[in-house]
Motif scaffolding. Structure first.
Motif, PDB file in Angstrom:
ATOM      1  N   ALA A 121       0.806  -1.226   0.000  1.00 33.24           N
ATOM      2  CA  ALA A 121       0.000   0.000   0.000  1.00 33.24           C
ATOM      3  C   ALA A 121       0.837   1.274   0.000  1.00 33.24           C
ATOM      4  O   ALA A 121       0.550   2.221  -0.727  1.00 33.24           O
ATOM      5  N   HIS A 122       1.881   1.315   0.826  1.00 31.46           N
ATOM      6  CA  HIS A 122       2.650   2.556   0.963  1.00 31.46           C
ATOM      7  C   HIS A 122       3.327   2.946  -0.353  1.00 31.46           C
ATOM      8  O   HIS A 122       3.212   4.100  -0.803  1.00 31.46           O
ATOM      9  N   GLU A 123       4.007   1.998  -0.971  1.00 32.49           N
ATOM     10  CA  GLU A 123       4.691   2.301  -2.235  1.00 32.49           C
ATOM     11  C   GLU A 123       3.688   2.627  -3.341  1.00 32.49           C
ATOM     12  O   GLU A 123       3.946   3.479  -4.197  1.00 32.49           O
ATOM     13  N   THR A 124       2.534   1.955  -3.317  1.00 33.53           N
ATOM     14  CA  THR A 124       1.496   2.241  -4.312  1.00 33.53           C
ATOM     15  C   THR A 124       0.960   3.651  -4.140  1.00 33.53           C
ATOM     16  O   THR A 124       0.724   4.367  -5.116  1.00 33.53           O
ATOM     17  N   ALA A 125       0.776   4.078  -2.895  1.00 31.12           N
ATOM     18  CA  ALA A 125       0.297   5.438  -2.617  1.00 31.12           C
ATOM     19  C   ALA A 125       1.279   6.469  -3.155  1.00 31.12           C
ATOM     20  O   ALA A 125       0.874   7.476  -3.757  1.00 31.12           O
ATOM     21  N   ILE A 126       2.555   6.234  -2.941  1.00 27.80           N
ATOM     22  CA  ILE A 126       3.579   7.159  -3.443  1.00 27.80           C
ATOM     23  C   ILE A 126       3.517   7.236  -4.966  1.00 27.80           C
ATOM     24  O   ILE A 126       3.594   8.324  -5.554  1.00 27.80           O
ATOM     25  N   GLU A 127       3.358   6.092  -5.616  1.00 30.27           N
ATOM     26  CA  GLU A 127       3.308   6.069  -7.079  1.00 30.27           C
ATOM     27  C   GLU A 127       2.074   6.796  -7.601  1.00 30.27           C
ATOM     28  O   GLU A 127       2.141   7.515  -8.606  1.00 30.27           O
ATOM     29  N   LEU A 128       0.935   6.629  -6.932  1.00 26.79           N
ATOM     30  CA  LEU A 128      -0.281   7.332  -7.339  1.00 26.79           C
ATOM     31  C   LEU A 128      -0.115   8.839  -7.165  1.00 26.79           C
ATOM     32  O   LEU A 128      -0.532   9.627  -8.026  1.00 26.79           O
ATOM     33  N   ALA A 129       0.491   9.254  -6.061  1.00 22.02           N
ATOM     34  CA  ALA A 129       0.744  10.678  -5.847  1.00 22.02           C
ATOM     35  C   ALA A 129       1.677  11.231  -6.915  1.00 22.02           C
ATOM     36  O   ALA A 129       1.503  12.352  -7.400  1.00 22.02           O
ATOM     37  N   ARG A 130       2.669  10.424  -7.286  1.00 24.17           N
ATOM     38  CA  ARG A 130       3.601  10.849  -8.337  1.00 24.17           C
ATOM     39  C   ARG A 130       2.888  10.953  -9.686  1.00 24.17           C
ATOM     40  O   ARG A 130       3.173  11.864 -10.483  1.00 24.17           O
ATOM     41  N   THR A 131       1.959  10.056  -9.945  1.00 23.22           N
ATOM     42  CA  THR A 131       1.239  10.045 -11.216  1.00 23.22           C
ATOM     43  C   THR A 131       0.470  11.338 -11.443  1.00 23.22           C
ATOM     44  O   THR A 131       0.409  11.848 -12.564  1.00 23.22           O
ATOM     45  N   VAL A 132      -0.118  11.886 -10.388  1.00 24.99           N
ATOM     46  CA  VAL A 132      -0.876  13.139 -10.517  1.00 24.99           C
ATOM     47  C   VAL A 132      -0.010  14.359 -10.176  1.00 24.99           C
ATOM     48  O   VAL A 132      -0.507  15.453  -9.969  1.00 24.99           O
ATOM     49  N   ARG A 133       1.305  14.128 -10.105  1.00 19.79           N
ATOM     50  CA  ARG A 133       2.298  15.206 -10.003  1.00 19.79           C
ATOM     51  C   ARG A 133       2.160  16.052  -8.740  1.00 19.79           C
ATOM     52  O   ARG A 133       2.246  17.277  -8.780  1.00 19.79           O
ATOM     53  N   ILE A 134       1.928  15.358  -7.636  1.00 14.59           N
ATOM     54  CA  ILE A 134       1.958  16.032  -6.341  1.00 14.59           C
ATOM     55  C   ILE A 134       3.423  16.168  -5.929  1.00 14.59           C
ATOM     56  O   ILE A 134       4.168  15.187  -5.934  1.00 14.59           O
ATOM     57  N   PRO A 135       3.863  17.353  -5.577  1.00 12.52           N
ATOM     58  CA  PRO A 135       5.268  17.555  -5.197  1.00 12.52           C
ATOM     59  C   PRO A 135       5.670  16.691  -3.993  1.00 12.52           C
ATOM     60  O   PRO A 135       4.875  16.462  -3.089  1.00 12.52           O
ATOM     61  N   GLU A 136       6.901  16.193  -4.025  1.00 16.61           N
ATOM     62  CA  GLU A 136       7.455  15.392  -2.941  1.00 16.61           C
ATOM     63  C   GLU A 136       6.480  14.296  -2.498  1.00 16.61           C
ATOM     64  O   GLU A 136       6.040  14.266  -1.339  1.00 16.61           O
ATOM     65  N   PRO A 137       6.131  13.389  -3.401  1.00  7.41           N
ATOM     66  CA  PRO A 137       5.101  12.380  -3.078  1.00  7.41           C
ATOM     67  C   PRO A 137       5.436  11.521  -1.868  1.00  7.41           C
ATOM     68  O   PRO A 137       4.529  11.122  -1.126  1.00  7.41           O
TER      69      PRO A 137
END
Length: 260
Positions: A121-137
Protein backbone atom coordinates in the motif's frame (compact mmCIF):
# COMPACT_ATOMS: atom_id res chain seq x y z
CA UNK A 1 -17.12 0.53 -21.35
CA UNK A 2 -20.50 1.83 -22.52
CA UNK A 3 -23.19 3.68 -20.61
CA UNK A 4 -26.77 4.05 -21.82
CA UNK A 5 -29.13 6.31 -19.89
CA UNK A 6 -32.75 6.30 -21.06
CA UNK A 7 -35.69 8.30 -19.71
CA UNK A 8 -33.99 8.86 -16.37
CA UNK A 9 -36.26 10.68 -13.91
CA UNK A 10 -35.23 11.49 -10.35
CA UNK A 11 -37.61 12.87 -7.72
CA UNK A 12 -36.60 14.07 -4.27
CA UNK A 13 -39.66 13.77 -2.06
CA UNK A 14 -42.37 15.14 -4.35
CA UNK A 15 -40.12 17.38 -6.47
CA UNK A 16 -38.84 16.16 -9.84
CA UNK A 17 -35.22 17.32 -10.25
CA UNK A 18 -34.30 15.23 -13.31
CA UNK A 19 -36.97 14.68 -15.93
CA UNK A 20 -36.80 12.12 -18.75
CA UNK A 21 -33.07 12.51 -19.44
CA UNK A 22 -31.36 10.29 -22.01
CA UNK A 23 -27.75 10.12 -23.20
CA UNK A 24 -25.07 7.59 -23.99
CA UNK A 25 -21.30 7.29 -23.77
CA UNK A 26 -19.45 4.69 -25.81
CA UNK A 27 -16.16 3.00 -25.07
CA UNK A 28 -13.46 5.65 -24.90
CA UNK A 29 -15.92 8.45 -25.68
CA UNK A 30 -16.27 11.73 -23.82
CA UNK A 31 -19.51 13.51 -23.05
CA UNK A 32 -19.93 16.90 -21.43
CA UNK A 33 -22.99 17.77 -19.35
CA UNK A 34 -23.38 21.49 -18.88
CA UNK A 35 -25.93 23.61 -17.08
CA UNK A 36 -26.48 26.28 -14.48
CA UNK A 37 -26.56 25.51 -10.78
CA UNK A 38 -29.73 23.56 -10.00
CA UNK A 39 -30.15 22.29 -13.56
CA UNK A 40 -30.07 18.66 -12.40
CA UNK A 41 -26.77 17.74 -14.06
CA UNK A 42 -25.05 16.53 -10.89
CA UNK A 43 -28.11 14.64 -9.62
CA UNK A 44 -28.36 12.82 -12.96
CA UNK A 45 -24.74 11.71 -12.70
CA UNK A 46 -25.06 10.63 -9.06
CA UNK A 47 -28.12 8.55 -9.94
CA UNK A 48 -25.92 6.44 -12.21
CA UNK A 49 -24.12 5.03 -9.16
CA UNK A 50 -27.09 5.09 -6.79
CA UNK A 51 -25.61 8.02 -4.84
CA UNK A 52 -28.75 10.15 -4.68
CA UNK A 53 -30.22 11.05 -1.25
CA UNK A 54 -32.27 8.42 0.58
CA UNK A 55 -35.46 10.39 -0.03
CA UNK A 56 -34.87 10.28 -3.80
CA UNK A 57 -36.44 7.86 -6.25
CA UNK A 58 -35.04 7.14 -9.71
CA UNK A 59 -36.89 5.60 -12.63
CA UNK A 60 -36.00 4.86 -16.22
CA UNK A 61 -32.94 2.89 -17.24
CA UNK A 62 -29.19 3.17 -16.64
CA UNK A 63 -27.18 0.37 -18.26
CA UNK A 64 -23.45 -0.13 -17.87
CA UNK A 65 -22.18 -2.58 -20.48
CA UNK A 66 -25.74 -3.87 -20.66
CA UNK A 67 -26.21 -4.32 -16.91
CA UNK A 68 -29.12 -2.37 -15.41
CA UNK A 69 -27.92 -0.26 -12.49
CA UNK A 70 -31.21 1.24 -11.31
CA UNK A 71 -32.56 -0.93 -8.55
CA UNK A 72 -29.32 -2.88 -8.25
CA UNK A 73 -28.44 -4.14 -4.77
CA UNK A 74 -26.01 -2.29 -2.54
CA UNK A 75 -23.40 -5.05 -2.69
CA UNK A 76 -23.18 -5.04 -6.48
CA UNK A 77 -23.21 -1.24 -6.62
CA UNK A 78 -20.36 -1.15 -4.11
CA UNK A 79 -18.39 -3.48 -6.37
CA UNK A 80 -18.97 -1.17 -9.34
CA UNK A 81 -18.11 2.10 -7.57
CA UNK A 82 -14.44 2.83 -7.91
CA UNK A 83 -13.65 -0.42 -9.74
CA UNK A 84 -15.75 0.06 -12.89
CA UNK A 85 -16.88 3.66 -12.50
CA UNK A 86 -14.75 6.32 -10.80
CA UNK A 87 -15.96 9.73 -9.72
CA UNK A 88 -14.16 13.02 -9.07
CA UNK A 89 -16.18 15.32 -6.86
CA UNK A 90 -16.45 19.11 -7.06
CA UNK A 91 -14.98 19.99 -3.67
CA UNK A 92 -12.07 17.82 -2.52
CA UNK A 93 -12.07 19.45 0.93
CA UNK A 94 -15.37 17.72 1.70
CA UNK A 95 -14.78 14.63 -0.47
CA UNK A 96 -11.59 13.68 1.39
CA UNK A 97 -11.59 12.34 4.93
CA UNK A 98 -9.94 14.96 7.17
CA UNK A 99 -8.63 12.44 9.71
CA UNK A 100 -6.98 10.01 7.29
CA UNK A 101 -3.64 10.54 5.60
CA UNK A 102 -3.48 11.20 1.90
CA UNK A 103 -1.63 7.93 1.37
CA UNK A 104 -4.31 5.86 3.08
CA UNK A 105 -7.05 7.50 1.02
CA UNK A 106 -5.16 7.04 -2.24
CA UNK A 107 -4.98 3.26 -1.87
CA UNK A 108 -8.35 2.68 -0.19
CA UNK A 109 -10.19 1.81 -3.45
CA UNK A 110 -7.46 -0.69 -4.35
CA UNK A 111 -7.64 -2.31 -0.91
CA UNK A 112 -11.45 -2.40 -0.88
CA UNK A 113 -11.53 -4.18 -4.23
CA UNK A 114 -8.66 -6.52 -3.32
CA UNK A 115 -6.34 -5.24 -6.03
CA UNK A 116 -3.27 -4.78 -3.80
CA UNK A 117 -1.99 -6.09 -0.48
CA UNK A 118 -1.53 -3.91 2.57
CA UNK A 119 2.18 -4.58 2.35
CA UNK A 120 2.26 -2.88 -1.05
CA UNK A 121 0.00 0.00 0.00
CA UNK A 122 2.65 2.56 0.96
CA UNK A 123 4.69 2.30 -2.23
CA UNK A 124 1.50 2.24 -4.31
CA UNK A 125 0.30 5.44 -2.62
CA UNK A 126 3.58 7.16 -3.44
CA UNK A 127 3.31 6.07 -7.08
CA UNK A 128 -0.28 7.33 -7.34
CA UNK A 129 0.74 10.68 -5.85
CA UNK A 130 3.60 10.85 -8.34
CA UNK A 131 1.24 10.04 -11.22
CA UNK A 132 -0.88 13.14 -10.52
CA UNK A 133 2.30 15.21 -10.00
CA UNK A 134 1.96 16.03 -6.34
CA UNK A 135 5.27 17.56 -5.20
CA UNK A 136 7.46 15.39 -2.94
CA UNK A 137 5.10 12.38 -3.08
CA UNK A 138 7.10 10.43 -0.49
CA UNK A 139 6.35 13.19 2.01
CA UNK A 140 2.86 14.09 0.77
CA UNK A 141 1.38 10.64 1.43
CA UNK A 142 1.93 11.20 5.16
CA UNK A 143 0.04 14.49 5.19
CA UNK A 144 -3.63 15.18 5.89
CA UNK A 145 -5.98 16.98 3.46
CA UNK A 146 -5.85 20.31 5.31
CA UNK A 147 -2.07 20.36 4.83
CA UNK A 148 -2.41 20.44 1.02
CA UNK A 149 -3.45 23.26 -1.29
CA UNK A 150 -6.79 23.15 -3.11
CA UNK A 151 -5.10 22.11 -6.35
CA UNK A 152 -3.15 19.36 -4.61
CA UNK A 153 -6.31 18.05 -2.94
CA UNK A 154 -8.02 17.88 -6.31
CA UNK A 155 -5.04 15.97 -7.69
CA UNK A 156 -5.57 13.48 -4.86
CA UNK A 157 -9.25 13.21 -5.81
CA UNK A 158 -8.31 12.47 -9.42
CA UNK A 159 -5.78 9.84 -8.33
CA UNK A 160 -8.38 8.13 -6.12
CA UNK A 161 -10.91 8.06 -8.97
CA UNK A 162 -8.36 6.60 -11.39
CA UNK A 163 -6.66 4.22 -8.95
CA UNK A 164 -8.53 1.12 -10.10
CA UNK A 165 -8.38 2.07 -13.80
CA UNK A 166 -12.19 2.28 -14.16
CA UNK A 167 -13.70 2.00 -17.61
CA UNK A 168 -15.90 5.05 -16.98
CA UNK A 169 -14.98 8.23 -15.15
CA UNK A 170 -17.46 10.86 -13.94
CA UNK A 171 -16.04 14.29 -13.12
CA UNK A 172 -18.52 16.53 -11.31
CA UNK A 173 -17.28 20.12 -11.72
CA UNK A 174 -13.74 19.15 -10.63
CA UNK A 175 -12.22 22.62 -11.12
CA UNK A 176 -14.97 24.94 -9.85
CA UNK A 177 -13.31 25.67 -6.51
CA UNK A 178 -9.90 26.46 -8.05
CA UNK A 179 -8.42 29.67 -9.39
CA UNK A 180 -7.89 30.00 -13.15
CA UNK A 181 -4.19 29.11 -13.18
CA UNK A 182 -4.61 25.96 -11.08
CA UNK A 183 -7.76 25.12 -13.03
CA UNK A 184 -5.73 25.05 -16.25
CA UNK A 185 -3.15 22.72 -14.71
CA UNK A 186 -5.79 20.33 -13.36
CA UNK A 187 -7.71 20.22 -16.65
CA UNK A 188 -4.54 19.45 -18.60
CA UNK A 189 -3.51 16.72 -16.15
CA UNK A 190 -7.01 15.25 -16.08
CA UNK A 191 -7.24 15.23 -19.88
CA UNK A 192 -3.86 13.51 -20.24
CA UNK A 193 -4.57 10.80 -17.65
CA UNK A 194 -8.00 9.94 -19.07
CA UNK A 195 -6.52 9.77 -22.58
CA UNK A 196 -3.66 7.56 -21.38
CA UNK A 197 -6.09 5.06 -19.84
CA UNK A 198 -8.67 5.17 -22.63
CA UNK A 199 -11.50 5.63 -20.14
CA UNK A 200 -14.97 6.77 -21.13
CA UNK A 201 -15.73 10.13 -19.57
CA UNK A 202 -18.66 12.23 -18.38
CA UNK A 203 -17.47 15.74 -17.54
CA UNK A 204 -19.95 17.98 -15.71
CA UNK A 205 -19.51 21.74 -15.59
CA UNK A 206 -21.25 25.10 -15.89
CA UNK A 207 -18.44 26.54 -18.03
CA UNK A 208 -18.36 25.83 -21.77
CA UNK A 209 -14.84 27.27 -22.03
CA UNK A 210 -13.60 24.63 -19.59
CA UNK A 211 -15.56 21.93 -21.38
CA UNK A 212 -13.98 22.80 -24.73
CA UNK A 213 -10.63 21.67 -23.34
CA UNK A 214 -11.90 18.24 -22.32
CA UNK A 215 -14.55 16.96 -24.72
CA UNK A 216 -16.10 17.68 -28.11
CA UNK A 217 -19.73 16.62 -27.48
CA UNK A 218 -22.18 17.85 -24.87
CA UNK A 219 -25.74 18.02 -23.66
CA UNK A 220 -27.16 21.12 -22.01
CA UNK A 221 -29.51 20.77 -19.03
CA UNK A 222 -31.95 23.24 -17.48
CA UNK A 223 -34.73 22.65 -14.96
CA UNK A 224 -33.92 18.94 -14.90
CA UNK A 225 -34.28 18.43 -18.65
CA UNK A 226 -31.99 18.20 -21.67
CA UNK A 227 -32.60 21.32 -23.75
CA UNK A 228 -29.86 21.00 -26.35
CA UNK A 229 -27.42 18.45 -27.79
CA UNK A 230 -24.53 19.39 -30.04
CA UNK A 231 -20.78 19.49 -30.45
CA UNK A 232 -19.06 21.90 -28.07
CA UNK A 233 -17.94 23.94 -31.07
CA UNK A 234 -21.53 24.33 -32.27
CA UNK A 235 -22.74 25.23 -28.79
CA UNK A 236 -20.14 27.95 -28.57
CA UNK A 237 -20.66 29.31 -32.08
CA UNK A 238 -24.39 28.88 -32.58
CA UNK A 239 -26.39 28.06 -29.42
CA UNK A 240 -30.02 27.27 -30.23
CA UNK A 241 -31.56 27.75 -26.79
CA UNK A 242 -31.52 31.02 -24.88
CA UNK A 243 -30.20 29.32 -21.77
CA UNK A 244 -27.32 27.87 -23.77
CA UNK A 245 -26.65 31.34 -25.16
CA UNK A 246 -26.48 32.63 -21.60
CA UNK A 247 -23.97 29.93 -20.66
CA UNK A 248 -21.85 30.89 -23.66
CA UNK A 249 -21.94 34.55 -22.65
CA UNK A 250 -20.98 33.66 -19.08
CA UNK A 251 -18.07 31.45 -20.09
CA UNK A 252 -14.72 33.12 -19.74
CA UNK A 253 -12.69 32.72 -22.93
CA UNK A 254 -9.59 30.71 -22.17
CA UNK A 255 -6.34 31.69 -23.81
CA UNK A 256 -4.09 29.34 -21.84
CA UNK A 257 -2.45 26.35 -23.41
CA UNK A 258 -3.11 23.25 -21.29
CA UNK A 259 0.06 22.22 -19.49
CA UNK A 260 0.20 19.90 -16.51
Amino acid sequence: MTLEVNNLTVAIDDRVVVNDVSFSVGTGERLGIIGESGSGKSVASLAILGLTPRNATATGSVKLDGEELLGLGDRRLAAIRGREVGIVFQEPRTALNPIRTIGRQLVEPLLVHGLITRRAAHETAIELARTVRIPEPEHAVNLYPHQLSGGQRQRVGIAIALACNPGLLIADEPTTALDVTIQAEIIALFDALVDERGSSLIFITHDLAVLSNVTTRAIVMANGEVIERASVVDLLRDPKHEITAGLVAASVATSWTPSA
